[in-house]
Design a protein around this motif. Structure first.
Motif, PDB file in Angstrom:
ATOM      1  N   ASN A 156       9.744 -13.162  76.182  1.00 14.75           N
ATOM      2  CA  ASN A 156       9.319 -11.770  75.967  1.00 14.75           C
ATOM      3  C   ASN A 156       8.125 -11.704  75.021  1.00 14.75           C
ATOM      4  OD1 ASN A 156      11.312 -10.423  77.545  1.00 14.75           O
ATOM      5  ND2 ASN A 156      12.809 -10.946  75.963  1.00 14.75           N
ATOM      6  N   GLY A 157       7.690 -12.868  74.542  1.00 13.15           N
ATOM      7  CA  GLY A 157       6.588 -12.916  73.589  1.00 13.15           C
ATOM      8  C   GLY A 157       7.043 -12.645  72.169  1.00 13.15           C
ATOM      9  N   CYS A 158       8.346 -12.746  71.913  1.00 11.34           N
ATOM     10  CA  CYS A 158       8.905 -12.483  70.587  1.00 11.34           C
ATOM     11  C   CYS A 158       9.032 -13.771  69.777  1.00 11.34           C
ATOM     12  CB  CYS A 158      10.272 -11.821  70.700  1.00 11.34           C
ATOM     13  SG  CYS A 158      10.207 -10.201  71.473  1.00 11.34           S
ATOM     14  N   PHE A 159       8.825 -13.636  68.484  1.00 14.77           N
ATOM     15  CA  PHE A 159       8.967 -14.751  67.544  1.00 14.77           C
ATOM     16  C   PHE A 159      10.392 -15.291  67.581  1.00 14.77           C
ATOM     17  CE2 PHE A 159      10.219 -16.286  63.362  1.00 14.77           C
ATOM     18  CZ  PHE A 159       9.197 -17.174  63.049  1.00 14.77           C
ATOM     19  N   VAL A 160      10.526 -16.631  67.627  1.00 24.31           N
ATOM     20  CA  VAL A 160      11.839 -17.272  67.587  1.00 24.31           C
ATOM     21  C   VAL A 160      12.006 -18.049  66.288  1.00 24.31           C
ATOM     22  CG1 VAL A 160      13.337 -19.002  68.695  1.00 24.31           C
ATOM     23  CG2 VAL A 160      11.948 -17.455  70.100  1.00 24.31           C
ATOM     24  N   ARG A 161      11.050 -18.896  65.987  1.00 24.90           N
ATOM     25  CA  ARG A 161      11.086 -19.682  64.757  1.00 24.90           C
ATOM     26  C   ARG A 161       9.719 -20.288  64.494  1.00 24.90           C
ATOM     27  NH1 ARG A 161      15.466 -24.310  65.692  1.00 24.90           N
ATOM     28  NH2 ARG A 161      16.722 -22.475  65.865  1.00 24.90           N
ATOM     29  N   ALA A 162       9.520 -20.763  63.269  1.00 24.29           N
ATOM     30  CA  ALA A 162       8.258 -21.393  62.898  1.00 24.29           C
ATOM     31  C   ALA A 162       8.528 -22.456  61.848  1.00 24.29           C
ATOM     32  CB  ALA A 162       7.280 -20.356  62.363  1.00 24.29           C
ATOM     33  N   ARG A 163       7.561 -23.355  61.717  1.00 28.64           N
ATOM     34  CA  ARG A 163       7.727 -24.451  60.764  1.00 28.64           C
ATOM     35  C   ARG A 163       6.368 -24.913  60.272  1.00 28.64           C
ATOM     36  NH1 ARG A 163       8.576 -30.452  61.370  1.00 28.64           N
ATOM     37  NH2 ARG A 163       9.874 -31.027  59.590  1.00 28.64           N
ATOM     38  N   THR A 164       6.324 -25.271  59.010  1.00 29.67           N
ATOM     39  CA  THR A 164       5.157 -25.951  58.451  1.00 29.67           C
ATOM     40  C   THR A 164       5.627 -27.260  57.848  1.00 29.67           C
ATOM     41  OG1 THR A 164       5.400 -24.954  56.264  1.00 29.67           O
ATOM     42  CG2 THR A 164       3.985 -23.805  57.841  1.00 29.67           C
ATOM     43  N   CYS A 165       4.755 -28.235  57.830  1.00 32.81           N
ATOM     44  CA  CYS A 165       5.063 -29.477  57.121  1.00 32.81           C
ATOM     45  C   CYS A 165       3.772 -30.204  56.794  1.00 32.81           C
ATOM     46  CB  CYS A 165       6.006 -30.373  57.926  1.00 32.81           C
ATOM     47  SG  CYS A 165       5.297 -31.098  59.403  1.00 32.81           S
ATOM     48  N   ARG A 166       3.876 -31.095  55.838  1.00 35.74           N
ATOM     49  CA  ARG A 166       2.762 -31.963  55.483  1.00 35.74           C
ATOM     50  C   ARG A 166       3.031 -33.333  56.084  1.00 35.74           C
ATOM     51  NH1 ARG A 166       1.762 -30.768  49.045  1.00 35.74           N
ATOM     52  NH2 ARG A 166       1.111 -28.596  49.308  1.00 35.74           N
ATOM     53  N   ILE A 167       1.973 -33.941  56.607  1.00 37.35           N
ATOM     54  CA  ILE A 167       2.067 -35.281  57.163  1.00 37.35           C
ATOM     55  C   ILE A 167       1.162 -36.159  56.316  1.00 37.35           C
ATOM     56  CG2 ILE A 167       1.686 -36.722  59.196  1.00 37.35           C
ATOM     57  CD1 ILE A 167       2.039 -34.109  60.863  1.00 37.35           C
ATOM     58  N   GLY A 168       1.775 -37.126  55.626  1.00 36.12           N
ATOM     59  CA  GLY A 168       1.043 -37.968  54.682  1.00 36.12           C
ATOM     60  C   GLY A 168      -0.044 -38.812  55.317  1.00 36.12           C
TER      61      GLY A 168
END
Length: 193
Positions: free
Chosen positions: A69-81
């Motif tokens: 439906n184009g709705c937000f489900v989840r999100a994530r950020t992370c750092r990659i060394g």
């Protein structure tokens, strides 16, 4: 061409056709940026981006998931060394997203990113560089998905993932959001509408 390549090409053509039907012939006269579009029924779309800054010893990775439906489900950020070229950082960002999504879903996933070199390599590139080693890891992980597409999109259709990747430089730890988008994501979404 691999199965991934054929599926991705078909999905891109289908999305282009859908946009053309919605816009009509008069839209051809004015140049437009590519806009994000929701996935087909029953699918989720995962937008991915990386941010590589030369003055940091890590890259920022952002990933956002949308339902049909184009709705937000989840999100994530992370750092990659590590320090790496942008293309390698984007491939590492895809690898992190594949691992994260695989933990809870393996069916009908569209991974969308704005680096054509990574998408092309996933669909059949080979080599013996660090970049290709990362791509090979991604291809191995993709074998655990039942229906999956890796597609290219323009940066203009990948703004939320880009904002998430940029946000890693201001967040000390990886962050994950479920069901409710954080304010800065909502602001990016509002700006796009």
């Amino acid at each position: 061409m691999s199965t991934f390549g054929v599926n991705a090409m078909a999905m891109n053509l289908f999305q282009d056709w859908q946009k053309a039907q919605e816009e009509g012939p008069e839209s051809k006269k004015r140049p437009q940026l590519q806009q994000w579009c929701k996935p087909p029924p029953g699918w989720i779309k995962i937008n991915i981006d990386a941010s590589c800054r030369v003055d940091y010893d890590f890259i920022g990775a952002g990933c956002v998931v949308w339902d049909d439906n184009g709705c937000f489900v989840r999100a994530r950020t992370c750092r990659i060394g590590g320090r790496m070229q942008a293309k390698e950082g984007e491939a590492r960002s895809l690898r992190e997203a594949l691992i994260w999504i695989r933990q809870w879903r393996s069916l009908k996933c569209i991974f969308e990113m704005d680096v054509k070199a990574v998408v092309d390599a996933i669909h059949g590139g080979s080599g013996n560089s660090i970049f290709h080693t990362i791509v090979d890891d991604c291809v191995k992980i993709l074998k655990h998905f039942e229906e999956v597409l890796i597609v290219f999109t323009r940066r203009s259709a990948n703004k939320v993932a880009h904002s998430l990747a940029q946000a890693t430089y201001f967040m000390p730890d990886p962050m994950e959001w479920l069901d409710i988008a954080p304010d800065f994501i909502c602001n990016v979404i509002k700006d796009e509408s």
